[in-house]
Design a protein around this motif. Structure first.
Motif, PDB file in Angstrom:
ATOM      1  N   VAL A 132       7.165 -18.197  18.843  1.00 25.94           N
ATOM      2  CA  VAL A 132       6.591 -17.586  18.901  1.00 25.94           C
ATOM      3  C   VAL A 132       5.932 -18.162  17.572  1.00 25.94           C
ATOM      4  O   VAL A 132       5.292 -18.662  17.106  1.00 25.94           O
ATOM      5  CB  VAL A 132       5.484 -17.228  19.599  1.00 25.94           C
ATOM      6  CG1 VAL A 132       4.160 -17.448  19.455  1.00 25.94           C
ATOM      7  CG2 VAL A 132       6.131 -17.806  20.872  1.00 25.94           C
ATOM      8  N   THR A 133       5.830 -16.925  16.785  1.00 21.21           N
ATOM      9  CA  THR A 133       5.586 -16.716  15.798  1.00 21.21           C
ATOM     10  C   THR A 133       6.185 -16.871  14.346  1.00 21.21           C
ATOM     11  O   THR A 133       5.581 -17.183  13.656  1.00 21.21           O
ATOM     12  CB  THR A 133       5.081 -14.718  15.349  1.00 21.21           C
ATOM     13  OG1 THR A 133       4.599 -14.637  16.569  1.00 21.21           O
ATOM     14  CG2 THR A 133       4.476 -14.602  14.232  1.00 21.21           C
ATOM     15  N   GLY A 134       7.283 -16.765  14.390  1.00 21.25           N
ATOM     16  CA  GLY A 134       8.102 -17.164  13.412  1.00 21.25           C
ATOM     17  C   GLY A 134       8.720 -16.151  12.561  1.00 21.25           C
ATOM     18  O   GLY A 134       8.379 -15.207  12.679  1.00 21.25           O
ATOM     19  N   ARG A 135      10.224 -16.575  12.509  1.00 20.76           N
ATOM     20  CA  ARG A 135      10.620 -15.089  11.741  1.00 20.76           C
ATOM     21  C   ARG A 135      11.046 -14.957  10.810  1.00 20.76           C
ATOM     22  O   ARG A 135      10.768 -13.484  10.201  1.00 20.76           O
ATOM     23  CB  ARG A 135      12.868 -16.129  11.431  1.00 20.76           C
ATOM     24  CG  ARG A 135      13.592 -14.868  10.649  1.00 20.76           C
ATOM     25  CD  ARG A 135      14.544 -15.369  10.777  1.00 20.76           C
ATOM     26  NE  ARG A 135      16.022 -14.779  10.517  1.00 20.76           N
ATOM     27  CZ  ARG A 135      16.904 -14.255   9.379  1.00 20.76           C
ATOM     28  NH1 ARG A 135      17.065 -15.539   9.311  1.00 20.76           N
ATOM     29  NH2 ARG A 135      17.213 -13.652   8.785  1.00 20.76           N
ATOM     30  N   ARG A 136       9.943 -15.823   9.272  1.00 19.06           N
ATOM     31  CA  ARG A 136       9.342 -15.292   8.529  1.00 19.06           C
ATOM     32  C   ARG A 136       8.101 -14.467   8.788  1.00 19.06           C
ATOM     33  O   ARG A 136       8.154 -13.212   7.923  1.00 19.06           O
ATOM     34  CB  ARG A 136       8.763 -16.030   7.268  1.00 19.06           C
ATOM     35  CG  ARG A 136       9.052 -16.046   5.952  1.00 19.06           C
ATOM     36  CD  ARG A 136       8.407 -17.016   5.127  1.00 19.06           C
ATOM     37  NE  ARG A 136       7.604 -16.326   5.042  1.00 19.06           N
ATOM     38  CZ  ARG A 136       6.251 -17.228   4.923  1.00 19.06           C
ATOM     39  NH1 ARG A 136       6.094 -18.391   4.611  1.00 19.06           N
ATOM     40  NH2 ARG A 136       4.477 -16.572   4.827  1.00 19.06           N
ATOM     41  N   ASP A 137       7.579 -14.470   9.793  1.00 19.02           N
ATOM     42  CA  ASP A 137       6.721 -14.155   9.755  1.00 19.02           C
ATOM     43  C   ASP A 137       6.612 -12.604  10.620  1.00 19.02           C
ATOM     44  O   ASP A 137       5.879 -11.386  10.001  1.00 19.02           O
ATOM     45  CB  ASP A 137       5.293 -14.356  10.056  1.00 19.02           C
ATOM     46  CG  ASP A 137       4.581 -15.584   9.432  1.00 19.02           C
ATOM     47  OD1 ASP A 137       4.266 -15.325   8.476  1.00 19.02           O
ATOM     48  OD2 ASP A 137       4.201 -16.867   9.956  1.00 19.02           O
ATOM     49  N   VAL A 138       7.746 -12.744  11.495  1.00 20.15           N
ATOM     50  CA  VAL A 138       8.121 -11.593  12.178  1.00 20.15           C
ATOM     51  C   VAL A 138       8.580  -9.931  10.946  1.00 20.15           C
ATOM     52  O   VAL A 138       8.815  -9.020  11.355  1.00 20.15           O
ATOM     53  CB  VAL A 138       9.057 -11.397  13.012  1.00 20.15           C
ATOM     54  CG1 VAL A 138       9.853 -10.323  14.033  1.00 20.15           C
ATOM     55  CG2 VAL A 138       8.254 -12.756  14.072  1.00 20.15           C
ATOM     56  N   GLU A 139      10.162 -10.879  10.064  1.00 22.63           N
ATOM     57  CA  GLU A 139       9.932 -10.073   9.199  1.00 22.63           C
ATOM     58  C   GLU A 139       8.666  -9.426   8.497  1.00 22.63           C
ATOM     59  O   GLU A 139       9.575  -8.189   7.986  1.00 22.63           O
ATOM     60  CB  GLU A 139      11.411 -11.044   8.666  1.00 22.63           C
ATOM     61  CG  GLU A 139      12.959 -10.718   9.774  1.00 22.63           C
ATOM     62  CD  GLU A 139      12.728  -9.789  10.235  1.00 22.63           C
ATOM     63  OE1 GLU A 139      13.280  -8.659   9.123  1.00 22.63           O
ATOM     64  OE2 GLU A 139      13.203  -9.881  11.358  1.00 22.63           O
ATOM     65  N   GLU A 140       8.157  -9.787   7.833  1.00 25.10           N
ATOM     66  CA  GLU A 140       6.939  -9.815   7.348  1.00 25.10           C
ATOM     67  C   GLU A 140       6.428  -8.570   7.740  1.00 25.10           C
ATOM     68  O   GLU A 140       6.215  -7.174   7.348  1.00 25.10           O
ATOM     69  CB  GLU A 140       6.406 -10.187   6.523  1.00 25.10           C
ATOM     70  CG  GLU A 140       5.337 -10.249   5.662  1.00 25.10           C
ATOM     71  CD  GLU A 140       6.090  -9.119   4.328  1.00 25.10           C
ATOM     72  OE1 GLU A 140       4.877  -8.589   3.329  1.00 25.10           O
ATOM     73  OE2 GLU A 140       7.173  -9.452   3.432  1.00 25.10           O
TER      74      GLU A 140
END
Length: 75
Positions: free
Chosen positions: A39-47
């Motif tokens: 839902v949130t997206g990999r890039r945002d979750v990792e950040e």
């Protein structure tokens, strides 16, 4: 959950829990939200994970870039 360091002293985040593809974030009002890759997206979750571990900037990042893109409100 692990206590958020809140190095700025002004964060609305109090705790977090990391998993492989998600982060759960607890806010001052006791609400817990799960942010995940789907839902949130990999890039945002990792950040968000990086900011959580650093203890600074997580609440601001959520407010500016993620907003309502959470997978579920846990409580």
């Amino acid at each position: 959950m692990k206590r958020y360091q809140n190095l700025s002293g002004e964060s609305g985040v109090v705790a977090y829990e990391l998993s492989d593809e998600a982060i759960a974030v607890q806010f001052q009002d006791s609400a817990v939200y799960l942010y995940d890759y789907a839902v949130t997206g990999r890039r945002d979750v990792e950040e968000m994970k990086r900011l959580a571990v650093a203890g600074r900037g997580l609440s601001a990042y959520i407010s500016r870039f993620v907003r309502e893109r959470f997978a579920v409100r846990v409580r």
